[in-house]
Write an enzyme that holds these catalytic residues in place. Sequence first.
Site, PDB file in Angstrom:
ATOM      1  N   LYS A  11      42.271  44.043  52.274  1.00 47.79           N
ATOM      2  CA  LYS A  11      41.967  42.439  52.621  1.00 47.79           C
ATOM      3  C   LYS A  11      43.150  41.733  52.895  1.00 47.79           C
ATOM      4  O   LYS A  11      44.361  42.191  52.387  1.00 47.79           O
ATOM      5  CB  LYS A  11      41.131  41.899  51.459  1.00 47.79           C
ATOM      6  CG  LYS A  11      42.182  41.998  50.073  1.00 47.79           C
ATOM      7  CD  LYS A  11      43.038  40.512  49.861  1.00 47.79           C
ATOM      8  CE  LYS A  11      43.560  40.583  48.575  1.00 47.79           C
ATOM      9  NZ  LYS A  11      44.798  39.701  48.433  1.00 47.79           N
ATOM     10  N   ASP A 138      40.132  40.993  42.418  1.00 44.59           N
ATOM     11  CA  ASP A 138      39.666  41.174  43.928  1.00 44.59           C
ATOM     12  C   ASP A 138      38.858  42.209  43.991  1.00 44.59           C
ATOM     13  O   ASP A 138      38.406  42.388  45.302  1.00 44.59           O
ATOM     14  CB  ASP A 138      41.081  41.537  44.596  1.00 44.59           C
ATOM     15  CG  ASP A 138      42.022  40.452  44.793  1.00 44.59           C
ATOM     16  OD1 ASP A 138      41.808  39.177  44.747  1.00 44.59           O
ATOM     17  OD2 ASP A 138      43.394  40.711  45.106  1.00 44.59           O
TER      18      ASP A 138
HETATM   19  O1  C5P Z   1      42.903  40.509  37.953  1.00 44.16           O
HETATM   20  P1  C5P Z   1      43.708  41.177  38.410  1.00 44.16           P
HETATM   21  O2  C5P Z   1      44.436  42.265  37.558  1.00 44.16           O
HETATM   22  O3  C5P Z   1      44.038  41.533  39.551  1.00 44.16           O
HETATM   23  O4  C5P Z   1      45.014  40.062  38.145  1.00 44.16           O
HETATM   24  C1  C5P Z   1      46.530  40.456  37.842  1.00 44.16           C
HETATM   25  C2  C5P Z   1      47.227  39.481  37.082  1.00 44.16           C
HETATM   26  O5  C5P Z   1      47.240  38.097  37.984  1.00 44.16           O
HETATM   27  C3  C5P Z   1      46.530  38.502  36.056  1.00 44.16           C
HETATM   28  O6  C5P Z   1      47.163  39.382  34.914  1.00 44.16           O
HETATM   29  C4  C5P Z   1      46.842  37.271  36.183  1.00 44.16           C
HETATM   30  O7  C5P Z   1      48.346  36.976  35.385  1.00 44.16           O
HETATM   31  C5  C5P Z   1      47.065  36.887  37.476  1.00 44.16           C
HETATM   32  N1  C5P Z   1      45.893  36.229  38.117  1.00 44.16           N
HETATM   33  C6  C5P Z   1      45.692  35.019  37.784  1.00 44.16           C
HETATM   34  N2  C5P Z   1      44.386  34.184  38.299  1.00 44.16           N
HETATM   35  C7  C5P Z   1      43.742  34.957  39.199  1.00 44.16           C
HETATM   36  C8  C5P Z   1      44.157  36.263  39.454  1.00 44.16           C
HETATM   37  C9  C5P Z   1      45.150  36.900  38.972  1.00 44.16           C
HETATM   38  O8  C5P Z   1      46.316  34.216  37.081  1.00 44.16           O
HETATM   39  N3  C5P Z   1      42.596  34.385  39.721  1.00 44.16           N
END
Ligand code: C5P
Length: 287
Positions: A11, A138
Amino acid sequence: METLYEGAYAKVNLTLDVLGKRPDGYHDLKSVMQTISLRDDITLEVNTGKPWVLTCDKENIPCDHRNLAWKAAEVYLKATNQNVDGLGIHIAKRIPSQAGLGGGSADAAAVLRALNRYFDSPLSIAALAEVGASVGSDVPFCVIGGTAMAEGRGERLRRLPNMPDCVFVVCKPDFPVSTPELYHKLDETAIPQRPDNAAMESAILAGDLEKIADNMYNVFDPVVTQDHLELNYIKSICNSYASLGQQMSGSGSAVFAIVKEFEYAAVICNMLRENYPQIFIAKPVYY
Ligand code: C5P
């Protein structure tokens, strides 16, 4: 044993705004996202009769339960109360890691879609996206794909009309970016400029590629660029060769450009390839 194949599409974020930190530590965001044809290939072997195994043809990818594809399979089976007698997950990787291209999420989403097909679709696409939210922010978008507005952590999705046909050039410089660190950095800085998501939505509704490119904006871009000025070099090369717009995707470090014709994309690739071997040409993808 049955073998399933599924494409895992990257993406890009046409816009990305971070609205604020939530009590759960995540951030609320608002982003127009688009799937592109740069993809990993996922092969699933269901009922191997052996312990679960995950393989990947690239180094430095975790090949166990830490991989989002593995997590996705676990979460799917739990949510649907299904069981498999052994699972093999094989990932042919093309999407660069730590790039802001959603590579790990794309793999997870492909596993969810493939397993749901295998079990005769007990979950709707919306339910499958909801299951994906517990795997990564995502993943819900990668389940749905196409052009969409993402809000909340990324799990509140609204489908938008397909964007007009175009060509993407995606260039991954050699430095990684840590997403949690970048969110933290953004917490400590005032955000001087934000994307106009309403204008982006109107541009997509109108099918106006120039306006889409004009309205691209990612709040992470200046934060990463100030430490890595080579992003400006990549963007300037794109801009010199007929790119309509160029910026970093997600939390980086990949930069993408939108061009109208394949020929321009090829020229940009030729100009950048020597310094940036991780360069790709892609198209918008819908599934
Ligand atoms: O959800 P994911 O593992 O992809 O997110 C990775 C990191 O990015 C999370 O641990 C967080 O620190 C940050 N994040 C965030 N807010 C979001 C997506 C990600 O703070 N909406």
